[in-house]
Design a protein around this motif. Structure first.
Motif, PDB file in Angstrom:
ATOM      1  N   ILE A  46      73.834  34.813 -48.127  1.00 46.33           N
ATOM      2  CA  ILE A  46      73.388  36.191 -47.928  1.00 46.33           C
ATOM      3  C   ILE A  46      72.222  36.414 -48.883  1.00 46.33           C
ATOM      4  N   PHE A  47      71.025  36.178 -48.392  1.00 46.45           N
ATOM      5  CA  PHE A  47      69.793  36.186 -49.166  1.00 46.45           C
ATOM      6  C   PHE A  47      69.583  37.557 -49.806  1.00 46.45           C
ATOM      7  N   PRO A  48      69.202  37.604 -51.099  1.00 48.21           N
ATOM      8  CA  PRO A  48      68.959  36.476 -52.000  1.00 48.21           C
ATOM      9  C   PRO A  48      69.971  36.380 -53.134  1.00 48.21           C
ATOM     10  N   SER A  49      71.220  36.874 -52.941  1.00 47.11           N
ATOM     11  CA  SER A  49      72.081  36.999 -54.121  1.00 47.11           C
ATOM     12  C   SER A  49      73.546  36.624 -53.931  1.00 47.11           C
ATOM     13  N   LEU A  50      73.983  36.297 -52.711  1.00 41.82           N
ATOM     14  CA  LEU A  50      75.415  36.084 -52.502  1.00 41.82           C
ATOM     15  C   LEU A  50      75.658  34.887 -51.601  1.00 41.82           C
ATOM     16  N   LEU A  51      76.607  34.040 -52.019  1.00 40.63           N
ATOM     17  CA  LEU A  51      77.126  32.946 -51.201  1.00 40.63           C
ATOM     18  C   LEU A  51      78.588  33.258 -50.921  1.00 40.63           C
ATOM     19  N   LEU A  52      78.980  33.211 -49.663  1.00 43.55           N
ATOM     20  CA  LEU A  52      80.331  33.631 -49.283  1.00 43.55           C
ATOM     21  C   LEU A  52      80.991  32.540 -48.459  1.00 43.55           C
TER      22      LEU A  52
END
Length: 374
Positions: free
Chosen positions: A273-279
């Motif tokens: 989830i650009f540019p701050s979250l990996l889920l």
């Protein structure tokens, strides 16, 4: 809310797709442009809603070089204020998280603000000609929430969240992340550029070599994606028949999350989830990586493991099987990210061709370059 209709396909590269030039990872000037053109414009994940459960609960966050106070008001609304007193600019709050007892006070001259940002008290200012407290509330940033995560934007007029995040609305409903609770958080400091973290997360070309424990539970060639272009990328990888979750043993006593379909119980879904979250969404838990660039060469990643509150209430609840598995996997990734960061700074480095399994990396590069050249 109905789930989006999706089609999952393998990642592919286009003719001529190449990795980015080293300057995009190493240059302080590039990093300064990123602050302005990406982190100063986009919606940035800064917290979980559960961290702001009661009125006065707050976290501080840095976005595009700005310090923000994210706080729940007495009206239950979550707001984000610039951490700057309207008197002489002093930083109001120095704690990472906590709870205000009804107001926020500047430590310099005790100007005091309500949880809604209104200036409540300004010592000895009543006799100053033309001074009106109502003219000096704390400056606000924009706030939005999705799936239990709190996002902020410091842009003056950001793209409406519902428009920007339309591809994700309802996509994670089966896992109900907003109702899950954090069992453990580990923060990592990495000696590499933030983009390498995103890119590494988006491919499993490296998994058989770097993550034998992961490849033993989830085939590295099983990835299929439903988001192939734009700021949000990802899809799923399958679990092997002998695995029921990504844990140290590959199994777990925890039941799967209630709303998952039969297919979803046999897969792990990964989204950037650009540019701050990996889920990543597992059959029995959700894993979130919040990525914060510190400079061109340093990145902080806060990794949180989220579980069903009923499972956490069980007397024998122990998240360590999932935590230990991903802590090992994370550290394997961070080491290779740091080695890559070191290598792209060499005069010998030139952009190389992407493999088909790295198709989402080429898509990440396209979106990133569009954002930077806007």
């Amino acid at each position: 809310m109905e789930r989006p209709l999706t089609e999952f396909t393998r990642a592919r590269v286009r003719d001529g797709d190449r990795t980015l030039d080293g300057v995009w990872y190493r240059s302080p000037d590039v990093f300064a442009r990123e602050r302005e053109r990406i982190f100063g414009r986009d919606w940035i994940c800064v917290a979980r809603d559960e961290q702001l459960e009661r009125a006065g609960d707050f976290v501080t966050a840095e976005v595009a070089g700005e310090s923000l106070i994210v706080v729940r008001g007495a009206d239950a609304r979550v707001r984000a204020f610039y951490n700057v007193c309207r008197h002489r600019g002093t930083r109001i709050c120095t704690e990472a998280a906590g709870r205000f007892s009804g107001s926020m006070q500047c430590p310099y001259h005790a100007w005091t603000y309500g949880l809604d940002g209104a200036l409540l008290a300004a010592r000895t200012m009543a006799d100053v000609p033309g001074f009106h407290r109502a003219d000096y509330p704390l400056r606000e940033a924009h706030v939005a929430q999705l799936a239990g995560f709190v996002f902020v934007s410091v842009a003056e007029r950001p793209e409406p969240f519902a428009t920007a995040f339309a591809p994700l609305i309802g996509r994670f409903a089966a896992w109900n992340p907003g109702a899950l609770r954090t069992a453990r958080t580990i923060a990592y400091d990495l000696a590499c550029n933030w983009k390498l973290v995103f890119q590494n997360y988006s491919e499993c070309y490296h998994c058989p070599l770097l993550h034998p424990q992961l490849d033993a539970l989830s085939p590295s060639d099983s990835g299929r994606n439903d988001l192939h272009e734009g700021p949000f990328l990802g899809g799923y990888s399958e679990l092997r028949r002998t695995a029921t979750s990504l844990t140290q043993s590959g199994t777990t006593e925890r039941p799967p999350l209630l709303s998952l379909s039969a297919d979803e119980r046999e897969r792990v879904y990964y989204y950037t989830i650009f540019p701050s979250l990996l889920l990543s969404l597992h059959p029995d838990y959700v894993l979130a990586h919040v990525v914060t660039p510190l400079d061109a060469n340093r990145t902080r990643v806060a990794c949180s493991w989220l579980f069903d509150s009923a499972a956490m209430a069980e007397p024998d609840f122990d998240p360590s099987d999932a935590v230990d598995f991903w802590d090992l996997t994370n550290r394997q990734d961070w080491r290779i990210n740091e080695l890559t960061h070191a290598g792209v700074g060499s005069r010998a480095y030139t952009p190389g061709p992407y493999a088909n399994g790295e198709g989402l990396l080429a898509a990440f590069d396209r979106h990133y370059l569009r954002a930077m050249n806007d």
